[in-house]
Design a protein around this motif. Structure first.
Motif, PDB file in Angstrom:
ATOM      1  N   UNK A   1       0.968  -1.074   0.043  1.00  0.00           N
ATOM      2  CA  UNK A   1      -0.085   0.084   0.076  1.00  0.00           C
ATOM      3  C   UNK A   1       0.671   1.187   0.104  1.00  0.00           C
ATOM      4  N   UNK A   2       2.052   1.139   0.027  1.00  0.00           N
ATOM      5  CA  UNK A   2       2.976   2.224  -0.288  1.00  0.00           C
ATOM      6  C   UNK A   2       3.041   2.968   0.970  1.00  0.00           C
ATOM      7  N   UNK A   3       3.296   2.281   1.992  1.00  0.00           N
ATOM      8  CA  UNK A   3       3.342   2.982   3.360  1.00  0.00           C
ATOM      9  C   UNK A   3       4.779   3.410   3.559  1.00  0.00           C
ATOM     10  N   UNK A   4       5.251   4.140   4.501  1.00  0.00           N
ATOM     11  CA  UNK A   4       6.585   4.334   4.592  1.00  0.00           C
ATOM     12  C   UNK A   4       6.816   4.863   6.027  1.00  0.00           C
ATOM     13  N   UNK A   5       8.095   4.547   6.727  1.00  0.00           N
ATOM     14  CA  UNK A   5       8.422   4.890   7.987  1.00  0.00           C
ATOM     15  C   UNK A   5       8.733   6.230   7.933  1.00  0.00           C
ATOM     16  N   UNK A   6       8.061   7.184   8.753  1.00  0.00           N
ATOM     17  CA  UNK A   6       8.374   8.631   9.011  1.00  0.00           C
ATOM     18  C   UNK A   6       8.681   8.786  10.473  1.00  0.00           C
ATOM     19  N   UNK A   7       9.965   8.894  10.810  1.00  0.00           N
ATOM     20  CA  UNK A   7      10.312   9.383  12.192  1.00  0.00           C
ATOM     21  C   UNK A   7       9.768   8.159  13.169  1.00  0.00           C
ATOM     22  N   UNK A   8       9.991   6.786  12.708  1.00  0.00           N
ATOM     23  CA  UNK A   8       9.561   5.870  13.582  1.00  0.00           C
ATOM     24  C   UNK A   8       8.039   5.634  13.386  1.00  0.00           C
ATOM     25  N   UNK A   9       7.330   6.250  12.732  1.00  0.00           N
ATOM     26  CA  UNK A   9       5.728   5.828  12.577  1.00  0.00           C
ATOM     27  C   UNK A   9       5.621   5.495  11.178  1.00  0.00           C
ATOM     28  N   UNK A  10       4.780   4.452  11.104  1.00  0.00           N
ATOM     29  CA  UNK A  10       4.252   3.803   9.638  1.00  0.00           C
ATOM     30  C   UNK A  10       3.182   4.852   9.297  1.00  0.00           C
ATOM     31  N   UNK A  11       3.452   5.674   7.965  1.00  0.00           N
ATOM     32  CA  UNK A  11       2.494   6.543   7.543  1.00  0.00           C
ATOM     33  C   UNK A  11       2.118   6.129   6.188  1.00  0.00           C
ATOM     34  N   UNK A  12       0.640   6.428   5.925  1.00  0.00           N
ATOM     35  CA  UNK A  12       0.463   6.252   4.456  1.00  0.00           C
ATOM     36  C   UNK A  12       0.338   7.662   3.748  1.00  0.00           C
ATOM     37  N   UNK A  13       0.926   7.729   2.425  1.00  0.00           N
ATOM     38  CA  UNK A  13       0.843   8.885   1.995  1.00  0.00           C
ATOM     39  C   UNK A  13      -0.358   9.144   1.354  1.00  0.00           C
ATOM     40  N   UNK A  14      -0.750  10.630   1.544  1.00  0.00           N
ATOM     41  CA  UNK A  14      -1.885  11.154   0.867  1.00  0.00           C
ATOM     42  C   UNK A  14      -1.623  10.709  -0.710  1.00  0.00           C
ATOM     43  N   UNK A  15      -2.730  10.447  -1.438  1.00  0.00           N
ATOM     44  CA  UNK A  15      -2.567  10.000  -2.888  1.00  0.00           C
ATOM     45  C   UNK A  15      -2.302  11.243  -3.680  1.00  0.00           C
ATOM     46  N   UNK A  16      -2.662  12.285  -3.405  1.00  0.00           N
ATOM     47  CA  UNK A  16      -2.368  13.621  -3.999  1.00  0.00           C
ATOM     48  C   UNK A  16      -0.785  13.727  -4.085  1.00  0.00           C
ATOM     49  N   UNK A  17      -0.243  13.727  -2.638  1.00  0.00           N
ATOM     50  CA  UNK A  17       1.058  13.831  -2.674  1.00  0.00           C
ATOM     51  C   UNK A  17       2.140  12.758  -3.146  1.00  0.00           C
ATOM     52  N   UNK A  18       1.348  11.653  -3.110  1.00  0.00           N
ATOM     53  CA  UNK A  18       2.012  10.419  -3.846  1.00  0.00           C
ATOM     54  C   UNK A  18       2.273  10.674  -5.264  1.00  0.00           C
ATOM     55  N   UNK A  19       1.372  11.282  -5.949  1.00  0.00           N
ATOM     56  CA  UNK A  19       1.211  11.545  -7.379  1.00  0.00           C
ATOM     57  C   UNK A  19       2.056  12.461  -7.574  1.00  0.00           C
ATOM     58  N   UNK A  20       2.328  13.698  -6.620  1.00  0.00           N
ATOM     59  CA  UNK A  20       3.011  14.814  -6.706  1.00  0.00           C
ATOM     60  C   UNK A  20       4.525  14.265  -6.924  1.00  0.00           C
ATOM     61  N   UNK A  21       4.931  13.536  -5.944  1.00  0.00           N
ATOM     62  CA  UNK A  21       6.303  12.901  -5.977  1.00  0.00           C
ATOM     63  C   UNK A  21       6.596  12.146  -7.244  1.00  0.00           C
ATOM     64  N   UNK A  22       5.664  11.370  -7.827  1.00  0.00           N
ATOM     65  CA  UNK A  22       5.798  10.788  -9.068  1.00  0.00           C
ATOM     66  C   UNK A  22       6.005  11.688 -10.181  1.00  0.00           C
ATOM     67  N   UNK A  23       5.068  12.695 -10.027  1.00  0.00           N
ATOM     68  CA  UNK A  23       5.285  13.675 -11.172  1.00  0.00           C
ATOM     69  C   UNK A  23       6.353  14.371 -11.261  1.00  0.00           C
ATOM     70  N   UNK A  24       7.303  14.711 -10.025  1.00  0.00           N
ATOM     71  CA  UNK A  24       8.536  15.096 -10.073  1.00  0.00           C
ATOM     72  C   UNK A  24       9.568  14.378 -10.791  1.00  0.00           C
ATOM     73  N   UNK A  25       9.325  12.832 -10.534  1.00  0.00           N
ATOM     74  CA  UNK A  25      10.285  12.062 -11.020  1.00  0.00           C
ATOM     75  C   UNK A  25      10.180  12.217 -12.498  1.00  0.00           C
ATOM     76  N   UNK A  26       8.886  11.862 -13.247  1.00  0.00           N
ATOM     77  CA  UNK A  26       8.695  11.660 -14.345  1.00  0.00           C
ATOM     78  C   UNK A  26       9.039  12.944 -15.074  1.00  0.00           C
TER      79      UNK A  26
END
Length: 412
Positions: free
Chosen positions: A184-209
């Motif tokens: 589900x694309x969760x990530x460890x942020x400062x010791x807590x497992x967080x799920x990225x907001x979908x808009x933010x996830x697409x923003x990161x992918x957009x930067x890469x592409x």
């Protein structure tokens, strides 16, 4: 009061048994003080779990008060079910079974006194099951990660969960939980497992592409170090690398780390972004918009061109295909015009009967091709989707095509 050997032999004669037909060692059982049936719970384990316990590893029972308990090892989850037995089961430490008796034990008649520590007329039976992971996404969505927060917000722990917290709440083994966090694309942020907001996830992918497009890189060979240096000015480098891990495959060439972007994942994410904003989409219009929305340089043709390099498939270009949307979107070819809508398998009930009821409530008749992506995750070991359909659906023919409908009456 304990029996003597003579009393045991007399009882054997009264029962009209022949001593030659019996082992020479007799066990005289007595109940210990304050023994009750609630002192111990018995559990039947298979060879794998027995070896697990004998190796000093632990088994954990998980479940909230409103959930049916499950048992978890390091990598598997089991249903717990009470099985009743007509025979009284006795817990007798030190009692020797026939295969444990040596020749010396059997040389002459002897009596062994053993004390009963507990008894029960039922035991726990284990059955391997799929982990219950639907709750995981619900918990992580309480506080989705939307990017670097305002000063002080990262100190707030409400709605955030560590791995230990999740293991306490989710009915799954640690390995199954870790695999689902990755899915589900969760990530460890400062010791807590967080799920990225979908808009933010697409923003990161957009930067890469966009970076790939501006640098004229191949989608099969995106350098990680340079990408982090360039995009680190816009977003945290660990978030950029997380996006690479979600949508690409890491490999090393001449001691430098590269990523090959995964065509299906990028196209699926783009499709989800389009579909989540509309209840239904005209299929022809969607295909056109979807192709136009795929990042520049990936290509917009419907076929997929791949070339073989070594043992891996590398992308020469990227295109969009409807089969990339399996378990994500549902196409209705019976409507005029044909339509497509968002239907994610992770949003469906985990229980098998509830899943089929929900699907047949949405659509009365399903083809095997349409329904398979939405029931495949329900299959147990050595179980096929065909077996599930045989049990929960009825096969019929409509306009020369095989279709499945519910065995039970459902409201549509």
């Amino acid at each position: 009061m304990s029996r003597t050997l003579e009393e045991v032999q007399a009882t054997i004669q009264i029962a009209k048994l022949k001593e030659n037909d019996l082992h020479n060692t007799s066990h005289c059982l007595t109940f210990g003080e304050s023994v009750s049936s609630g002192d111990y719970c018995l559990m039947e384990l298979d060879d794998t779990l027995c070896k697990h316990i004998e190796a000093g590893k632990s088994l954990v029972i998980r479940g909230d008060q409103d959930e049916r308990a499950v048992l978890c090892s390091e990598d598997k989850t089991y249903d717990l079910k009470i099985a009743d037995t007509s025979n009284l089961l006795l817990l007798v430490p030190g009692c020797l079974t026939p295969d444990q008796l040596t020749t010396d034990n059997q040389a002459s008649s002897q009596l062994v006194h053993a004390q009963i520590w507990g008894f029960s007329n039922s035991y726990w039976e284990l059955r391997k099951r799929h982990p219950k992971l639907k709750k995981l996404k619900r918990l992580l969505m309480e506080n989705p990660y939307e990017g670097p927060g305002i000063s002080g917000q990262e100190d707030v722990t409400e709605g955030k969960y560590t791995m230990g917290d999740l293991l306490e709440r989710i009915q799954a083994s640690e390995e199954e939980l870790e695999a689902q966090l990755q899915t589900i694309h969760a990530c460890d942020v400062n010791g807590y497992w967080r799920l990225l907001d979908f808009d933010y996830e697409m923003k990161l992918l957009g930067h890469i592409t966009q970076l790939v497009d501006s640098e004229s890189w191949s989608f099969s060979k995106v350098p990680l170090r340079v990408s982090l240096e360039e995009l680190g000015r816009l977003e945290p480098q660990e978030m950029i690398e997380h996006s690479f891990n979600c949508y690409g495959r890491r490999y090393t060439d001449n001691d430098e780390v590269f990523f090959a972007l995964n065509e299906d994942k990028v196209c699926r994410a783009t499709a989800q972004m389009l579909l989540q904003n509309a209840a239904k989409f005209n299929l022809a219009e969607f295909q056109e918009v979807w192709q136009q929305s795929v990042p520049d340089g990936m290509g917009t043709r419907l076929d997929q061109l791949k070339v073989r390099m070594g043992s891996d498939w590398q992308l020469r270009g990227m295109g969009t295909r409807l089969d990339q949307l399996k378990s994500l979107a549902l196409v209705d070819r019976s409507s005029k015009p044909e339509t497509i809508s968002l239907l994610r398998v992770e949003d469906l009930p985990e229980d098998t009967l509830e899943r089929f009821t929900h699907l047949f409530t949405m659509r009365q008749k399903w083809t095997e091709e349409d329904i398979t992506p939405y029931i495949q995750d329900l299959c147990g070991e050595k179980q096929t989707t065909g077996a599930l359909l045989t049990k929960y659906a009825r096969l019929s023919t409509q306009n020369g095509m095989k279709v499945f409908n519910s065995r039970r009456l459902v409201a549509t």
